[in-house]
Design an enzyme around this catalytic site. Structure first.
Site, short mmCIF file in Angstrom:
data_model
loop_
_atom_site.label_atom_id
_atom_site.label_comp_id
_atom_site.label_asym_id
_atom_site.label_seq_id
_atom_site.Cartn_x
_atom_site.Cartn_y
_atom_site.Cartn_z
N CYS A 1 0.84 -1.20 0.00
CA CYS A 1 0.00 0.00 0.00
C CYS A 1 0.88 1.26 0.00
O CYS A 1 1.53 1.55 -1.00
CB CYS A 1 -0.96 -0.03 1.18
SG CYS A 1 -2.36 1.11 1.03
N HIS B 1 -3.59 -5.33 0.41
CA HIS B 1 -3.06 -5.82 1.69
C HIS B 1 -3.11 -7.35 1.73
O HIS B 1 -4.06 -7.94 2.26
CB HIS B 1 -3.87 -5.24 2.86
CG HIS B 1 -3.63 -3.79 3.08
ND1 HIS B 1 -2.66 -3.30 3.94
CD2 HIS B 1 -4.22 -2.70 2.53
CE1 HIS B 1 -2.67 -1.99 3.91
NE2 HIS B 1 -3.60 -1.59 3.08
N GLU C 1 -1.59 -9.38 3.54
CA GLU C 1 -1.50 -9.95 4.89
C GLU C 1 -2.86 -10.33 5.45
O GLU C 1 -2.97 -11.20 6.34
CB GLU C 1 -0.79 -8.97 5.84
CG GLU C 1 -1.56 -7.71 6.20
CD GLU C 1 -1.33 -6.55 5.24
OE1 GLU C 1 -1.57 -5.40 5.63
OE2 GLU C 1 -0.93 -6.82 4.09
#
Length: 542
Positions: free
Chosen positions: A380, A514, A516
């Site tokens: 990001c 993202h 994750e």
């Protein structure tokens, strides 16, 4: 028939109610049941999207675009069940809905009150969007005794009466502190916490006791006696070396057995925990270790990067190495030479963030990684700052920057004002409300065949979760690609850059989304897995 488990907490916050809910969910799954997990947050904010990471920690984004509590990340990581926008509610959302109904006249002139109107709205949330789940586990945020949590406790008390014990269970997580000077555990805080819960009409069926030392038979008997429960329903929850040891620990304490027994379900056969045992074996017996430098903005509160930290652990599991993380405040790179702090790390990761503070430090970290050929992963804002660095130092645009940080002559990053979500055009302006106005949730990206990321994913089309307001300016694509930075992932319409990479670098990847958020211990995200593999290769060169 869906059964409901309500999890409350007492004495202090941060006892691990979210991990308890997630672990119980995984144990019930291992017994063959279908589960759903939900979080009820008593704060007045509509959602955590505008809250400071220092106060609330990470904002977890669901596939359908909701900004939610970080506990939903635990739920997904432990059960693999995708969270939805209907799995997290706040007092702000409840009151907003009730007041909107009042303005429309839906209450037909009745005096609008906490009971029954607010509690009915909470109960409706708990029941909403339930399909064929065997269990819905509802965690109540905060601690018993907090004034803002009273409507939620009243709502679940009512539900307990309406559903009956055959379909509802109350689990209370509490603290049993060890007083070193006295050399003993103290059960009084637990007794008082349960007394507070009884004061609002809720009798817990199971009490989970967080402690640093073994409870012992006497402590269990005392807790059972004063809390009006059977001794086997007092569950010890001692500290463990990894959060992924919690499901096994709870099973050995009999938590899932007690829950199944309460509902009259057979629990004679042991649950299949082989998956968790494999994960734990990798965590506890790695072949080696590598060090990742994470250059971030909120490093003084690591819950701000909870999913990120866990995704690195997952990638370590996939590569059978221990990942040691060096958390570095980006601002130090605005004072010190980056080499001072990054010389001995095996890879560098720059995560998301907002605002000007630390931005130039992230640019410096990206510059160090690019020039010194150290594996780099920008997520990001970390991707955007890597592009700013490349624009300045590779593409001959020394005044390149992001309009998020102020006016600049070459805005390679700018405010996202229009984009497609499915067949719908989303529009925003600089004057739009801050809350809920970003590009949120799952979006499709097309990958360039033959690129590094296409090879990593083994696909040329992916869906990943987003949370950002600013975007790479596609008008600079040709300039940057001529300088050696490949735009290897784009939105389906070709307007929004999703991934950049530097092909002649050992491993340099930036992503606008993202990754994750979707990584799990038993299914590590491919980008993190590849990043850690590159760090291992780097360690062999050092």
């Amino acid at each position: 028939m869906t059964r409901f488990i309500f999890i409350t907490g007492g004495v202090v916050s941060s006892l691990g109610k979210g991990l308890c809910a997630a672990s119980l969910g995984s144990l019930l799954q291992a017994r063959g049941y279908k589960v759903r997990l939900r979080k009820l947050d008593p704060y007045l904010n509509i959602d955590p999207g505008t809250m400071s990471p220092y106060q609330h920690g990470e904002v977890y984004v669901t596939e359908d675009g909701a900004e939610t509590d970080l506990d939903l990340g635990h739920y997904e990581r432990f059960t693999g069940v995708p969270s939805r926008s209907t799995d997290n509610v706040t007092t702000g959302q409840i009151y907003s809905k009730v007041l909107s109904r009042e303005r429309r006249g839906d209450y037909l002139g009745a005096t609008v009150q906490v009971i029954p109107h607010v509690t009915d709205a909470i109960k409706a949330f708990i029941h909403a969007d339930v399909e064929d789940e065997d269990f819905v586990i509802c965690e109540i945020g905060g601690t018993v005794g907090d004034i803002e949590g009273l409507p939620f406790l009243e709502a679940i008390r009512q539900l307990g009466n309406e559903l009956g014990s055959a379909r509802s269970l109350f689990l209370h997580v509490t603290l049993v502190p060890y007083i070193a000077s006295a050399g003993e555990l103290k059960t009084k805080p637990t007794q008082h916490s349960v007394k507070e819960l009884l004061g609002v009409g809720i009798q817990p069926d199971v009490v989970v006791c967080r402690s640093e030392e073994p409870l012992g038979r006497d402590a269990r008997r005392k807790i059972a006696l004063f809390c009006n429960i059977h001794e086997p329903s007092v569950i010890e929850a001692r500290d463990v070396d990894s959060i992924y040891a919690v499901p096994r620990s709870y099973h050995e304490e009999g938590l899932d057995t007690q829950v199944c027994g309460h509902f009259g379900l057979d629990a004679t056969a042991a649950p299949d925990l082989a998956m968790w045992d494999r994960v734990l074996d990798r965590v506890r017996h790695p072949d080696g270790a590598i060090t990742i430098g994470v250059v971030g903005k909120y490093t003084s509160l690591l819950d701000s990067y909870k999913s990120l930290a866990e995704a690195l652990v997952h990638a370590g599991i996939a590569n059978n190495v221990r990942v040691n993380v060096r958390w570095l405040d980006a601002e130090i790179f605005e004072r010190d030479d980056a080499a001072t702090h990054l010389e001995d790390v095996h890879a560098i990761l720059v995560p998301g963030g907002f605002g000007e503070r630390g931005a130039e430090g992230k640019v410096a970290a990206a510059h160090f990684a690019r020039v010194r050929k150290v594996p780099y992963f920008g997520i990001c804002f970390g991707m955007q700052m890597a592009v700013v660095e490349a624009a300045r130092n590779l593409a001959g645009l020394p005044e390149a920057g992001s309009t998020e940080l102020g006016p600049c002559n070459d805005p390679v990053v700018g405010l996202l004002t229009e984009w497609m979500r499915g067949e719908v055009v989303e529009r925003r302006t600089v004057h739009s409300d801050k809350g809920g106005t970003m590009r949120l949730g799952g979006y499709t990206a097309k990958l360039t065949p033959g690129s590094r990321v296409a090879e990593i994913y083994g696909a040329t089309e992916i869906v990943e979760r987003h949370r950002h307001r600013y975007e790479l300016n596609v008008n600079y694509r040709d300039t940057l690609e001529s300088a050696g930075m490949l735009f290897s992932g784009m939105s389906p319409d070709g307007e929004l850059p999703e991934i950049v990479e530097i092909p002649d670098h050992p491993w340099f990847v930036g992503v606008q989304f993202h990754p994750e958020l979707t990584s799990k211990p038993f299914a590590p995200h491919p980008l993190f897995t590849a990043f850690i593999r590159a760090a291992i290769e780097q360690s062999r060169l050092m």
